[in-house]
Design a protein around this motif. Structure first.
Motif, PDB file in Angstrom:
ATOM      1  N   ALA A 163       0.827  -1.208   0.000  1.00 18.35           N
ATOM      2  CA  ALA A 163       0.000   0.000   0.000  1.00 18.35           C
ATOM      3  C   ALA A 163       0.859   1.254   0.000  1.00 18.35           C
ATOM      4  CB  ALA A 163      -0.929  -0.009   1.208  1.00 18.35           C
ATOM      5  N   ARG A 164       1.900   1.260   0.831  1.00 18.69           N
ATOM      6  CA  ARG A 164       2.762   2.451   0.899  1.00 18.69           C
ATOM      7  C   ARG A 164       3.583   2.604  -0.376  1.00 18.69           C
ATOM      8  NH1 ARG A 164       3.360   7.416   1.419  1.00 18.69           N
ATOM      9  NH2 ARG A 164       5.347   8.170   2.280  1.00 18.69           N
ATOM     10  N   ALA A 165       4.017   1.484  -0.962  1.00 14.65           N
ATOM     11  CA  ALA A 165       4.783   1.548  -2.212  1.00 14.65           C
ATOM     12  C   ALA A 165       3.936   2.140  -3.334  1.00 14.65           C
ATOM     13  CB  ALA A 165       5.270   0.153  -2.596  1.00 14.65           C
ATOM     14  N   ARG A 166       2.644   1.799  -3.351  1.00 10.31           N
ATOM     15  CA  ARG A 166       1.754   2.383  -4.361  1.00 10.31           C
ATOM     16  C   ARG A 166       1.607   3.887  -4.129  1.00 10.31           C
ATOM     17  NH1 ARG A 166      -1.653  -2.035  -2.660  1.00 10.31           N
ATOM     18  NH2 ARG A 166      -1.199  -3.884  -3.941  1.00 10.31           N
ATOM     19  N   GLU A 167       1.479   4.293  -2.861  1.00  8.52           N
ATOM     20  CA  GLU A 167       1.373   5.720  -2.537  1.00  8.52           C
ATOM     21  C   GLU A 167       2.602   6.486  -2.999  1.00  8.52           C
ATOM     22  OE1 GLU A 167       0.807   5.909   1.648  1.00  8.52           O
ATOM     23  OE2 GLU A 167      -1.277   5.212   1.594  1.00  8.52           O
ATOM     24  N   ARG A 168       3.776   5.847  -2.844  1.00  7.28           N
ATOM     25  CA  ARG A 168       5.025   6.514  -3.229  1.00  7.28           C
ATOM     26  C   ARG A 168       5.318   6.397  -4.723  1.00  7.28           C
ATOM     27  NH1 ARG A 168      10.367   5.690  -0.764  1.00  7.28           N
ATOM     28  NH2 ARG A 168      10.568   7.744  -1.707  1.00  7.28           N
ATOM     29  N   GLY A 169       4.566   5.566  -5.423  1.00 10.67           N
ATOM     30  CA  GLY A 169       4.794   5.399  -6.855  1.00 10.67           C
ATOM     31  C   GLY A 169       6.092   4.691  -7.175  1.00 10.67           C
ATOM     32  N   LEU A 170       6.402   3.651  -6.390  1.00  7.42           N
ATOM     33  CA  LEU A 170       7.676   2.967  -6.562  1.00  7.42           C
ATOM     34  C   LEU A 170       7.682   1.971  -7.722  1.00  7.42           C
ATOM     35  CD1 LEU A 170       8.684   2.225  -2.843  1.00  7.42           C
ATOM     36  CD2 LEU A 170       9.343   4.164  -4.296  1.00  7.42           C
ATOM     37  N   ALA A 171       6.517   1.610  -8.230  1.00 11.23           N
ATOM     38  CA  ALA A 171       6.435   0.654  -9.337  1.00 11.23           C
ATOM     39  C   ALA A 171       5.130   0.857 -10.075  1.00 11.23           C
ATOM     40  CB  ALA A 171       6.534  -0.780  -8.814  1.00 11.23           C
ATOM     41  N   THR A 172       5.073   0.345 -11.288  1.00 11.01           N
ATOM     42  CA  THR A 172       3.851   0.424 -12.076  1.00 11.01           C
ATOM     43  C   THR A 172       2.754  -0.402 -11.434  1.00 11.01           C
ATOM     44  OG1 THR A 172       5.303   0.486 -14.028  1.00 11.01           O
ATOM     45  CG2 THR A 172       2.946   0.203 -14.417  1.00 11.01           C
ATOM     46  N   GLU A 173       3.132  -1.583 -10.940  1.00 12.48           N
ATOM     47  CA  GLU A 173       2.203  -2.491 -10.289  1.00 12.48           C
ATOM     48  C   GLU A 173       2.907  -3.093  -9.083  1.00 12.48           C
ATOM     49  OE1 GLU A 173      -0.441  -6.527 -11.355  1.00 12.48           O
ATOM     50  OE2 GLU A 173       0.730  -5.493 -12.915  1.00 12.48           O
ATOM     51  N   VAL A 174       2.228  -3.135  -7.947  1.00 11.35           N
ATOM     52  CA  VAL A 174       2.796  -3.691  -6.713  1.00 11.35           C
ATOM     53  C   VAL A 174       1.823  -4.723  -6.161  1.00 11.35           C
ATOM     54  CG1 VAL A 174       3.724  -3.210  -4.423  1.00 11.35           C
ATOM     55  CG2 VAL A 174       3.857  -1.454  -6.205  1.00 11.35           C
ATOM     56  N   SER A 175       2.353  -5.883  -5.776  1.00 11.22           N
ATOM     57  CA  SER A 175       1.494  -6.938  -5.268  1.00 11.22           C
ATOM     58  C   SER A 175       2.244  -7.812  -4.267  1.00 11.22           C
ATOM     59  CB  SER A 175       0.987  -7.805  -6.423  1.00 11.22           C
ATOM     60  OG  SER A 175       0.185  -8.884  -5.952  1.00 11.22           O
ATOM     61  N   THR A 176       1.483  -8.510  -3.431  1.00 18.66           N
ATOM     62  CA  THR A 176       2.058  -9.535  -2.554  1.00 18.66           C
ATOM     63  C   THR A 176       1.926 -10.916  -3.195  1.00 18.66           C
ATOM     64  OG1 THR A 176      -0.061  -9.777  -1.398  1.00 18.66           O
ATOM     65  CG2 THR A 176       1.541  -8.220  -0.465  1.00 18.66           C
ATOM     66  N   ASP A 177       1.340 -10.978  -4.371  1.00 23.49           N
ATOM     67  CA  ASP A 177       1.142 -12.228  -5.106  1.00 23.49           C
ATOM     68  C   ASP A 177       2.288 -12.414  -6.095  1.00 23.49           C
ATOM     69  OD1 ASP A 177       0.368 -14.383  -6.628  1.00 23.49           O
ATOM     70  OD2 ASP A 177      -1.647 -13.606  -7.073  1.00 23.49           O
ATOM     71  N   PRO A 178       3.068 -13.499  -5.982  1.00 22.68           N
ATOM     72  CA  PRO A 178       4.188 -13.723  -6.900  1.00 22.68           C
ATOM     73  C   PRO A 178       3.789 -13.749  -8.373  1.00 22.68           C
ATOM     74  CG  PRO A 178       4.346 -15.193  -5.013  1.00 22.68           C
ATOM     75  CD  PRO A 178       3.005 -14.531  -4.924  1.00 22.68           C
ATOM     76  N   ALA A 179       2.511 -13.959  -8.656  1.00 25.23           N
ATOM     77  CA  ALA A 179       2.053 -13.969 -10.051  1.00 25.23           C
ATOM     78  C   ALA A 179       2.288 -12.625 -10.737  1.00 25.23           C
ATOM     79  CB  ALA A 179       0.571 -14.339 -10.113  1.00 25.23           C
ATOM     80  N   VAL A 180       2.547 -11.575  -9.960  1.00 24.00           N
ATOM     81  CA  VAL A 180       2.800 -10.258 -10.543  1.00 24.00           C
ATOM     82  C   VAL A 180       4.037 -10.281 -11.450  1.00 24.00           C
ATOM     83  CG1 VAL A 180       4.310  -9.347  -8.719  1.00 24.00           C
ATOM     84  CG2 VAL A 180       2.825  -7.781  -9.999  1.00 24.00           C
ATOM     85  N   LEU A 181       4.911 -11.261 -11.260  1.00 22.37           N
ATOM     86  CA  LEU A 181       6.138 -11.358 -12.062  1.00 22.37           C
ATOM     87  C   LEU A 181       5.905 -11.990 -13.432  1.00 22.37           C
ATOM     88  CD1 LEU A 181       8.619 -12.575  -9.288  1.00 22.37           C
ATOM     89  CD2 LEU A 181       8.228 -10.230 -10.080  1.00 22.37           C
ATOM     90  N   GLU A 182       4.709 -12.494 -13.667  1.00 27.60           N
ATOM     91  CA  GLU A 182       4.418 -13.154 -14.943  1.00 27.60           C
ATOM     92  C   GLU A 182       4.680 -12.203 -16.110  1.00 27.60           C
ATOM     93  OE1 GLU A 182       0.670 -15.355 -17.246  1.00 27.60           O
ATOM     94  OE2 GLU A 182       0.522 -14.813 -15.110  1.00 27.60           O
ATOM     95  N   GLY A 183       5.411 -12.688 -17.091  1.00 24.09           N
ATOM     96  CA  GLY A 183       5.689 -11.888 -18.274  1.00 24.09           C
ATOM     97  C   GLY A 183       6.907 -10.999 -18.180  1.00 24.09           C
ATOM     98  N   CYS A 184       7.574 -10.960 -17.035  1.00 23.11           N
ATOM     99  CA  CYS A 184       8.780 -10.122 -16.889  1.00 23.11           C
ATOM    100  C   CYS A 184       9.958 -10.773 -17.611  1.00 23.11           C
ATOM    101  CB  CYS A 184       9.124  -9.925 -15.418  1.00 23.11           C
ATOM    102  SG  CYS A 184       7.928  -8.891 -14.530  1.00 23.11           S
TER     103      CYS A 184
END
Length: 296
Positions: A44-65
């Protein structure tokens, strides 16, 4: 050819000082950054700071990298979560940012081969951006952290040249200076110029505290008189204690060797003061003055 970090999303695992700074710089350069973090509050804080395009606690977020940067503490890097390993995209280039390379290189070679990734193991590039501050956690990331700083890779003979090039292009896009060396050479070098200063700075802080307690009003006076010189020489010693402990544990042999060199140098200086060898002391300090520019 367009660099990999521009062609495909970049995964960043961990958004502390290094991961958060990576995210900020990569997004500023136009990259799509998909970040994996451990805690919902961090996400939540990383999204507020704009540290990434997409931030998640789900490892599936890495799909396609196409490129995944493991910006994890050494303990989690050496004992990664099974869900993370399973989520790493097949064929992706993987790199880390750990401050010790030998143990990391051996561990990840073992993990990727065990996962049936013989070729995948060749796409792991052990690396280390030599940049940092005393801050840690999701609030620590800052833009421009890597600009002008060394970024060291420690490839093996089996490392895929294309993977190594992809990490180099990433580092240079962030303004870092690219270097390559062997893992053992890296670990012995950083023990001297990075890990040793942490313990030396810590020892200086503790010595000032203990010594100040032995004089009248000493504790308060010592603190009141401390200025920029003391601050400069103790900055890393007053940093994140967990990181300091982890680097000592992971690089123990090289750090002990570095501490022995320091002990000999300190003993020599102590002897000059004890024996009132002022000319020798001045010559020793002059040599140190001449040496310093080469380290900066």
């Amino acid at each position: 050819m367009t660099p990999l970090w521009q062609r495909e999303p970049v995964g960043v695992v961990g958004l502390g000082l290094i991961g958060g700074s990576l995210g900020l710089d990569l997004m500023a350069a136009g990259a799509q950054v998909r970040a994996l973090v451990h805690r919902p509050a961090t996400a939540a804080r990383a999204r507020e700071r704009g540290l990434a395009t997409e931030v998640s606690t789900d490892p599936a977020v890495l799909e396609g990298c196409g490129l995944v940067v493991l910006a994890l503490p050494l303990d989690r890097l050496l004992d990664p979560d099974a869900a993370l390993l399973a989520a790493l995209p097949v064929g992706a280039v993987i790199t880390d940012v750990g401050s010790v390379k030998g143990p990391v290189l051996r561990r990840w070679r073992e993990l990727l081969v065990a996962a049936g990734g013989g070729p995948g193991a060749s796409r792991f590039v052990a690396s280390h951006p030599m940049a940092g501050t005393a801050r840690a956690g999701v609030e620590a990331g800052e833009a421009g952290l890597f600009r002008g700083r060394p970024w060291v890779a420690t490839p093996e003979a089996s490392t895929d040249p294309a993977a190594l090039q992809a990490v180099r292009e990433l580092a240079e896009a962030l303004g870092a200076r690219w270097l390559c060396c062997g893992a053992e050479a890296h670990d012995r070098a950083v023990a001297l110029i990075s890990h040793l200063p942490v313990l030396v700075g810590a020892a200086l802080l503790q010595a000032a505290d203990a010594g100040g307690g032995e004089i009248a009003a000493g504790a308060e006076l010592v603190r009141a008189l401390a200025s920029t010189g003391f601050a400069d020489t103790t900055r890393v010693g007053g940093g994140n204690p967990e990181l300091g402990m982890l680097m000592a544990r992971a690089n123990r042999a090289a750090l002990l060797e570095a501490l022995d060199h320091y002990r000999q140098s300190l003993a020599s200086l102590e002897a000059m003061v004890a024996e009132k060898e002022w000319s020798a002391l001045q010559q020793s300090l002059a040599r140190s003055q001449a040496l310093r520019p080469d380290f900066l």
